[in-house]
Design a protein around this motif. Structure first.
Motif, short mmCIF file in Angstrom:
data_model
loop_
_atom_site.label_atom_id
_atom_site.label_comp_id
_atom_site.label_asym_id
_atom_site.label_seq_id
_atom_site.Cartn_x
_atom_site.Cartn_y
_atom_site.Cartn_z
N MET A 136 0.87 -1.17 0.00
CA MET A 136 0.00 0.00 0.00
C MET A 136 0.90 1.22 0.00
SD MET A 136 -2.98 -0.85 2.69
CE MET A 136 -4.19 -2.14 2.38
N LYS A 338 4.22 -15.07 7.74
CA LYS A 338 4.30 -13.68 8.20
C LYS A 338 5.42 -13.51 9.22
CE LYS A 338 0.06 -12.74 6.22
NZ LYS A 338 -0.77 -13.70 5.52
N MET A 445 1.53 -5.86 13.34
CA MET A 445 2.01 -5.01 12.25
C MET A 445 1.32 -3.65 12.30
SD MET A 445 1.95 -5.94 8.23
CE MET A 445 2.90 -5.04 7.04
#
Ligand code: ADP
Ligand code: MG
Length: 523
Positions: A136, A338, A445
Motif C-alpha cells: 500500500m 508472516k 504489524m
C-alpha cells in the motif's frame, strides 16, 4: 492528508443514465473477455454450475503514484532472489517454525513433510516460485512511499484476471470516458501495460522446459492442483491457456491438467521402477494415458482447510518427495510465513534509532554486491513486531493489550487466503482468549495509511458502491532456482495487480468478497 488527484478524477457520475450506460458496458465486456468468476453456489437455477458472473471491478482505474509503482516493479526481482535464498536456508526457517509451531499445528505439519523428505533425500533440485509482493502507499507528510503488506509464496492469485482488468480500463478509456458529460480525454490517462497472465505462464513454461524429457518415455505435463468448488476458476484457466500457448524451444503444446488437491493420491503415483520418484499422472477421463508431471503448481494446500485428513498430508508428501518441480516447495511456502516477514523487518542488534540494522535481512544479503537490493527492500518495510517473550515482543505485547494504542495495528497468524487477521480494537480481546505461551505464533504489524481516494465499484451482484477506497498493489514475480547450488536459473518481474476495497473494510480479498479488481492510472 491530500488526495492524489484533487476532486476531479475519478468522477462521481451524478447522471443515472450515464452510470447505467457505463455499468452495462462493463457487465458485457467482463463476460465477453473472461474477466469473470463463478457465482456463489447458493445461486438459484444454477444446479449444473454453468453460470459465470463478472468479477467485481472499479468503474475507473485508480490513481497511483508513478514513483511508487515503478519502485514496486523495480524491487521485484530483488525480492524474488531474497525469497529463493530464504527458501534454501533450512536452519533459519527451522528456528522460526519452532517459534510459531507451538500454537500452530498447520505450520508444524508442513515442517514435518519437509523433514520426512529430507531424510530420504530430495530428488528434484529445481524449485519454482510464482510470487506476489503486496503493497500500500503510505503517506508520511508530503512523502509517498510503498510499504509491503505481505509477500505471497503460494497460490498467488488474480494474475489471470488482472491483465484483463487493465484491458477493460484501456477499452473504456478509448470508447466511454471521452463521451461522458465531463469528458476524460484518452491522452490524459497513463495506463501502463500489464502482462501478468503471460508473465506467470512464462515462469511455468520455463520450469516445464527445464525439467526436460521423461527418462521413462512418458509425455510430460504441468499439473494444476486446485480446490474443490473453486469460484475463481477463470483466473486459473487464463493461466492454463497461456501456458499451453507459451512459446518454447519447439512448437509443441504444453499439456496442462487440473486435479483437485483432494484427489492427488487417487490419480497420481510415484514411479516404482525408478530411483528418481517421477510423479505420474493418470487422467481420470482416460486412464490408459500416463503423463509425467514436470511442474506441480499449487493453487490449493495453502491453508488447514485443504488438509482435513492425514491422507491429505500424505498427498502433499507425495508431491514433495517426487521428481516434479513444485511451485512452491514446502520450504518456499514456509518462507512466506508472516513470521519471516516480521523477522526481516524487525531491527535487531545495536543499530541506532535513525539507522536500525535489520540483521536477518543482512543474513540473506551479506555482500557488497547485495547492498542495493538490501537498501531497496528495506525501504519497503513497515514496523512489524513479534508477540513472543523477546524484548521487542514484550514492547509489542504492551501495545497490543492497550485499547488506546492497538488501534493503529493489525495482528496476523501464520495463514494465507484472507479472513484470518485481527484488526485494531479487536486485538486485546482476541489475545486474551489465547494462552500467552502461544502468542508467539502471531505478529503485530503497524497499519499502513494510504492517501484518501474515491472510486465506484461494480459488485458481482450488479450493485454499485460509490465512496472512499483503499488500493493495494501487488507485483508478480517468477523465479526458478536450484535448491542445492543456489543458482538462479530465471528471475523475472511478471506484471501487477491492483485491488481496491471500500475504506471501511479491513480485509481486502477479492475472492473473499471484500475487494474488487482495479488497474493503475499513473499520476
Ligand atoms: P492474507 O494472507 O490473508 O492475504 P494479508 O496480510 O494480505 O493477509 O492481509 C489481508 C488484508 O488486510 C490486506 O489485503 C490488507 O487489505 C489488510 N492489511 C494487512 N496488513 C495491513 C497493514 N499493515 N496495513 C493496512 N492494511 C493491512
Ligand atoms: Mg494478502
Amino acid at each position: 492528508m491530500t488526495s492524489l488527484t484533487g476532486d476531479s478524477y475519478p468522477p462521481v457520475l451524478e447522471d443515472a443514465r450515464e452510470l447505467e450506460r457505463l455499468v452495462q458496458t462493463i457487465k458485457d465486456w467482463t463476460i465477453a473477455h473472461g474477466l469473470a468468476v463463478r457465482p456463489p453456489p447458493t445461486n438459484p437455477g444454477d444446479e449444473e454450475g454453468v453460470l459465470a458472473t463478472g468479477a467485481p471491478v472499479t468503474l475507473f482505474p485508480s490513481p497511483f503514484p508513478r514513483s511508487c509503482f515503478e519502485e514496486a516493479k523495480a524491487v521485484q526481482t530483488q525480492y524474488n532472489e531474497l525469497y529463493a535464498r530464504i527458501s534454501r536456508d533450512e536452519e533459519f526457517l527451522g528456528q522460526l517454525v519452532k517459534q510459531v509451531a507451538g500454537g500452530d499445528d498447520f505450520i508444524d505439519n508442513l515442517w514435518k513433510v519437509h523433514l520426512r523428505v529430507k531424510e530420504e533425500g530430495y530428488v528434484q533440485s529445481l524449485t519454482l516460485g510464482l510470487f506476489r509482493s503486496d503493497y500500500m502507499v503510505h503517506q508520511d507528510g508530503d512523502k509517498l512511499q510503498i510499504k509491503q503488506v505481505e509477500f505471497n509464496t503460494i497460490a498467488s492469485s488474480f494474475g489471470g484476471l488482472s491483465s484483463r482488468t487493465s484491458l477493460l480500463h484501456k477499452h473504456l478509456a478509448k470508447t466511454e470516458y471521452p463521451f461522458l458529460s465531463n469528458p476524460i480525454p484518452p491522452s490524459s490517462l497513463d495506463l501502463p501495460e500489464n502482462r501478468s497472465t503471460e508473465g506467470l505462464a512464462a515462469g511455468l513454461a520455463a520450469a516445464y522446459h527445464a525439467y526436460g524429457k521423461s527418462a521413462l518415455g512418458h509425455p510430460t505435463c504441468v499439473l494444476f492442483l486446485v480446490q474443490d468448488g473453486e469460484r475463481n476458476v477463470f483466473d486459473q484457466r487464463h493461466l492454463e491457456y497461456a501456458v499451453q500457448q507459451a512459446p518454447g524451444p519447439n512448437a509443441d503444446l504444453i499439456p496442462v491438467f487440473r486435479l483437485p488437491f483432494s484427489q492427488i493420491l487417487t490419480h497420481t503415483t510415484l514411479a516404482t521402477s525408478s530411483p528418481r520418484r517421477e510423479l505420474l499422472y493418470h487422467p481420470p477421463h482416460n486412464p490408459s494415458l500416463t503423463f509425467e508431471v514436470a511442474v506441480a503448481y499449487l493453487r490449493a494446500g495453502y491453508g488447514p482447510g485443504d488438509y482435513p485428513t492425514p491422507a491429505a498430508w500424505d498427498a502433499r508428501y507425495q508431491l514433495e518427495r517426487s521428481n516434479a518441480i513444485t511451485c512452491p516447495s514446502v520450504l518456499t511456502q514456509l518462507a512466506g510465513m508472516k513470521k519471516v516477514q516480521q523477522v526481516l523487518a524487525t531491527p535487531e542488534g545495536s543499530g541506532d534509532d535513525d539507522d536500525p540494522i535489520p540483521s536477518a535481512l543482512r543474513r540473506f544479503l551479506p555482500s557488497p554486491a547485495d547492498a542495493a537490493a538490501l537498501a531497496a527492500i528495506r525501504k519497503t518495510f513497515t514496523n512489524i513486531y513479534p508477540l513472543d517473550g523477546s524484548p521487542a515482543g514484550l514492547l509489542a505485547r504492551a501495545i497490543a493489550t492497550d485499547p488506546a494504542r492497538c488501534v493503529r495495528y493489525v495482528m496476523k497468524p501464520q495463514r494465507e487466503g484472507g479472513g484470518n487477521n485481527v484488526y485494531k480494537s479487536a486485538i486485546p480481546a482476541r489475545l486474551a482468549a489465547i494462552p500467552p505461551e502461544h502468542w508467539g505464533s502471531y505478529i503485530l504489524m503497524e497499519l499502513i495509511t494510504p492517501p484518501p481516494a474515491v472510486n465506484t465499484i461494480l459488485r458481482g451482484n450488479g450493485k454499485v458502491e460509490q465512496g472512499g477506497v483503499i488500493c493495494e498493489l501487488g507485483v508478480y514475480g517468477t523465479c526458478l532456482w536450484n535448491r542445492e547450488t543456489g543458482e538462479v536459473v530465471r528471475n523475472e518481474e511478471a506484471g501487477y495487480l491492483l485491488r481496491t476495497k471500500g475504506d471501511q473494510s479491513e480485509e481486502g480479498g477479492v475472492a473473499a468478497g471484500y475487494g474488487c479488481m482495479d488497474s493503475v492510472r499513473l499520476v
